[in-house]
Design a protein around this motif. Structure first.
Motif, PDB file in Angstrom:
ATOM      1  N   HIS A 109     -81.555  -3.357  14.077  1.00  0.00           N
ATOM      2  CA  HIS A 109     -81.814  -3.548  12.646  1.00  0.00           C
ATOM      3  C   HIS A 109     -80.553  -3.370  11.796  1.00  0.00           C
ATOM      4  N   ASP A 110     -79.646  -2.519  12.248  1.00  0.00           N
ATOM      5  CA  ASP A 110     -78.395  -2.300  11.529  1.00  0.00           C
ATOM      6  C   ASP A 110     -77.564  -3.586  11.579  1.00  0.00           C
ATOM      7  N   PRO A 111     -77.134  -4.129  10.411  1.00  0.00           N
ATOM      8  CA  PRO A 111     -76.406  -5.409  10.395  1.00  0.00           C
ATOM      9  C   PRO A 111     -75.128  -5.423  11.240  1.00  0.00           C
ATOM     10  N   GLU A 112     -74.361  -4.353  11.211  1.00  0.00           N
ATOM     11  CA  GLU A 112     -73.127  -4.332  12.000  1.00  0.00           C
ATOM     12  C   GLU A 112     -73.424  -4.296  13.496  1.00  0.00           C
ATOM     13  N   LYS A 113     -74.410  -3.495  13.886  1.00  0.00           N
ATOM     14  CA  LYS A 113     -74.793  -3.435  15.298  1.00  0.00           C
ATOM     15  C   LYS A 113     -75.416  -4.758  15.736  1.00  0.00           C
ATOM     16  N   ALA A 114     -76.174  -5.386  14.843  1.00  0.00           N
ATOM     17  CA  ALA A 114     -76.789  -6.682  15.163  1.00  0.00           C
ATOM     18  C   ALA A 114     -75.722  -7.744  15.403  1.00  0.00           C
ATOM     19  N   ALA A 115     -74.699  -7.769  14.538  1.00  0.00           N
ATOM     20  CA  ALA A 115     -73.626  -8.752  14.697  1.00  0.00           C
ATOM     21  C   ALA A 115     -72.897  -8.557  16.028  1.00  0.00           C
ATOM     22  N   ALA A 116     -72.609  -7.330  16.355  1.00  0.00           N
ATOM     23  CA  ALA A 116     -71.934  -7.050  17.630  1.00  0.00           C
ATOM     24  C   ALA A 116     -72.816  -7.412  18.822  1.00  0.00           C
ATOM     25  N   PHE A 117     -74.109  -7.111  18.712  1.00  0.00           N
ATOM     26  CA  PHE A 117     -75.055  -7.426  19.778  1.00  0.00           C
ATOM     27  C   PHE A 117     -75.116  -8.930  20.021  1.00  0.00           C
ATOM     28  N   VAL A 118     -75.259  -9.696  18.945  1.00  0.00           N
ATOM     29  CA  VAL A 118     -75.369 -11.153  19.064  1.00  0.00           C
ATOM     30  C   VAL A 118     -74.070 -11.732  19.631  1.00  0.00           C
ATOM     31  N   ALA A 119     -72.931 -11.260  19.138  1.00  0.00           N
ATOM     32  CA  ALA A 119     -71.641 -11.793  19.590  1.00  0.00           C
ATOM     33  C   ALA A 119     -71.402 -11.552  21.079  1.00  0.00           C
ATOM     34  N   ALA A 120     -71.950 -10.468  21.615  1.00  0.00           N
ATOM     35  CA  ALA A 120     -71.723 -10.138  23.017  1.00  0.00           C
ATOM     36  C   ALA A 120     -72.839 -10.610  23.952  1.00  0.00           C
ATOM     37  N   HIS A 121     -73.916 -11.108  23.421  1.00  0.00           N
ATOM     38  CA  HIS A 121     -75.079 -11.465  24.232  1.00  0.00           C
ATOM     39  C   HIS A 121     -74.781 -12.693  25.106  1.00  0.00           C
ATOM     40  N   PRO A 122     -75.194 -12.661  26.373  1.00  0.00           N
ATOM     41  CA  PRO A 122     -74.921 -13.808  27.260  1.00  0.00           C
ATOM     42  C   PRO A 122     -75.679 -15.087  26.881  1.00  0.00           C
ATOM     43  N   LYS A 123     -76.748 -14.994  26.102  1.00  0.00           N
ATOM     44  CA  LYS A 123     -77.507 -16.183  25.699  1.00  0.00           C
ATOM     45  C   LYS A 123     -77.071 -16.722  24.331  1.00  0.00           C
ATOM     46  N   ARG A 124     -76.001 -16.172  23.766  1.00  0.00           N
ATOM     47  CA  ARG A 124     -75.567 -16.607  22.430  1.00  0.00           C
ATOM     48  C   ARG A 124     -75.165 -18.081  22.448  1.00  0.00           C
ATOM     49  N   GLN A 125     -75.376 -18.721  21.312  1.00  0.00           N
ATOM     50  CA  GLN A 125     -75.004 -20.122  21.144  1.00  0.00           C
ATOM     51  C   GLN A 125     -74.263 -20.263  19.828  1.00  0.00           C
ATOM     52  N   GLU A 126     -73.131 -20.959  19.873  1.00  0.00           N
ATOM     53  CA  GLU A 126     -72.399 -21.243  18.648  1.00  0.00           C
ATOM     54  C   GLU A 126     -72.923 -22.569  18.102  1.00  0.00           C
ATOM     55  N   VAL A 127     -73.195 -22.584  16.804  1.00  0.00           N
ATOM     56  CA  VAL A 127     -73.749 -23.772  16.173  1.00  0.00           C
ATOM     57  C   VAL A 127     -73.026 -24.043  14.852  1.00  0.00           C
ATOM     58  N   ARG A 128     -72.801 -25.319  14.571  1.00  0.00           N
ATOM     59  CA  ARG A 128     -72.277 -25.758  13.273  1.00  0.00           C
ATOM     60  C   ARG A 128     -73.407 -26.514  12.585  1.00  0.00           C
ATOM     61  N   VAL A 129     -73.747 -26.090  11.379  1.00  0.00           N
ATOM     62  CA  VAL A 129     -74.822 -26.720  10.622  1.00  0.00           C
ATOM     63  C   VAL A 129     -74.246 -27.295   9.329  1.00  0.00           C
ATOM     64  N   VAL A 130     -74.584 -28.543   9.056  1.00  0.00           N
ATOM     65  CA  VAL A 130     -74.259 -29.172   7.780  1.00  0.00           C
ATOM     66  C   VAL A 130     -75.590 -29.529   7.134  1.00  0.00           C
ATOM     67  N   ALA A 131     -75.877 -28.884   6.014  1.00  0.00           N
ATOM     68  CA  ALA A 131     -77.135 -29.117   5.302  1.00  0.00           C
ATOM     69  C   ALA A 131     -76.820 -29.636   3.913  1.00  0.00           C
ATOM     70  N   GLY A 132     -77.617 -30.605   3.471  1.00  0.00           N
ATOM     71  CA  GLY A 132     -77.366 -31.187   2.163  1.00  0.00           C
ATOM     72  C   GLY A 132     -78.644 -31.481   1.420  1.00  0.00           C
ATOM     73  N   ALA A 133     -78.514 -31.560   0.103  1.00  0.00           N
ATOM     74  CA  ALA A 133     -79.643 -31.887  -0.759  1.00  0.00           C
ATOM     75  C   ALA A 133     -79.144 -32.707  -1.940  1.00  0.00           C
ATOM     76  N   LEU A 134     -80.011 -33.597  -2.389  1.00  0.00           N
ATOM     77  CA  LEU A 134     -79.711 -34.406  -3.565  1.00  0.00           C
ATOM     78  C   LEU A 134     -80.557 -33.923  -4.735  1.00  0.00           C
ATOM     79  N   ARG A 135     -80.156 -34.284  -5.926  1.00  0.00           N
ATOM     80  CA  ARG A 135     -80.888 -33.862  -7.127  1.00  0.00           C
ATOM     81  C   ARG A 135     -82.334 -34.360  -7.131  1.00  0.00           C
ATOM     82  N   ASP A 136     -82.612 -35.444  -6.406  1.00  0.00           N
ATOM     83  CA  ASP A 136     -83.983 -35.968  -6.376  1.00  0.00           C
ATOM     84  C   ASP A 136     -84.889 -35.202  -5.414  1.00  0.00           C
ATOM     85  N   GLY A 137     -84.342 -34.169  -4.755  1.00  0.00           N
ATOM     86  CA  GLY A 137     -85.133 -33.368  -3.828  1.00  0.00           C
ATOM     87  C   GLY A 137     -84.960 -33.746  -2.371  1.00  0.00           C
ATOM     88  N   SER A 138     -84.320 -34.851  -2.072  1.00  0.00           N
ATOM     89  CA  SER A 138     -84.044 -35.225  -0.684  1.00  0.00           C
ATOM     90  C   SER A 138     -83.188 -34.142  -0.045  1.00  0.00           C
TER      91      SER A 138
END
Length: 158
Positions: A109-138
């Motif tokens: 639950h601790d954010p710093e411990k969580a970050a370290a846990f995720v970074a060291a976990h053997p099942k971790r996956q690095e992902v790049r996300v590009v998200a976008g929205a237009l003024r019309d709601g798209s």
């Protein structure tokens, strides 16, 4: 209520942004892009006409501001960013490390411990996300996993 062509234009623009960001190495900072109709951009800046492919009437172009520095709080930085009516939407690009859902109960639950846990976990996956929205709601998002560099995922709910 959004036309298919508007969705197609947004998807094409987000895909182009992801390819642009992918030309750099992994591990970059969060990035922000203004989305504008290419025909309007060419009208406002005729000198760009040779550099932009207008394609269809609803094509979008992305513009990355040089001064976007989100620091440690991307949500705060985005909440204080605004553009005038000439900008039709926005897109952000972030890279994160994530774990499969079956690991959720193991994360501290601790954010710093969580970050370290995720970074060291053997099942971790690095992902790049590009998200976008237009003024019309798209809205739409595309993602690429570092383990699958030739596959680009996409979804309205990404």
């Amino acid at each position: 209520g959004v036309s298919e062509s508007a969705d197609d234009a947004l998807i094409a623009c987000l895909t182009e942004i992801e390819r642009f960001v992918a030309s750099s190495s992994w591990g970059g900072p969060p990035r922000l892009f203004a989305l504008v109709r290419t025909v309007d951009l060419v009208k406002a800046e005729p000198a760009l006409a040779g550099q932009l492919a207008i394609g269809r009437h609803d094509s979008l172009s992305s513009i990355e501001p040089d001064d976007f520095r989100p620091g440690d709080d991307l949500a705060q930085a985005l909440s204080t960013t605004s553009w005038g009516d000439a900008v039709d939407g926005a897109a952000s690009c972030v890279e994160r490390i994530c774990l499969p859902d079956d690991c959720a109960d193991e994360i501290p639950h601790d954010p710093e411990k969580a970050a370290a846990f995720v970074a060291a976990h053997p099942k971790r996956q690095e992902v790049r996300v590009v998200a976008g929205a237009l003024r019309d709601g798209s809205h739409y998002g595309v993602a690429r996993l570092v383990e699958h560099p030739d596959e680009l995922l996409g979804s309205i709910d990404l």
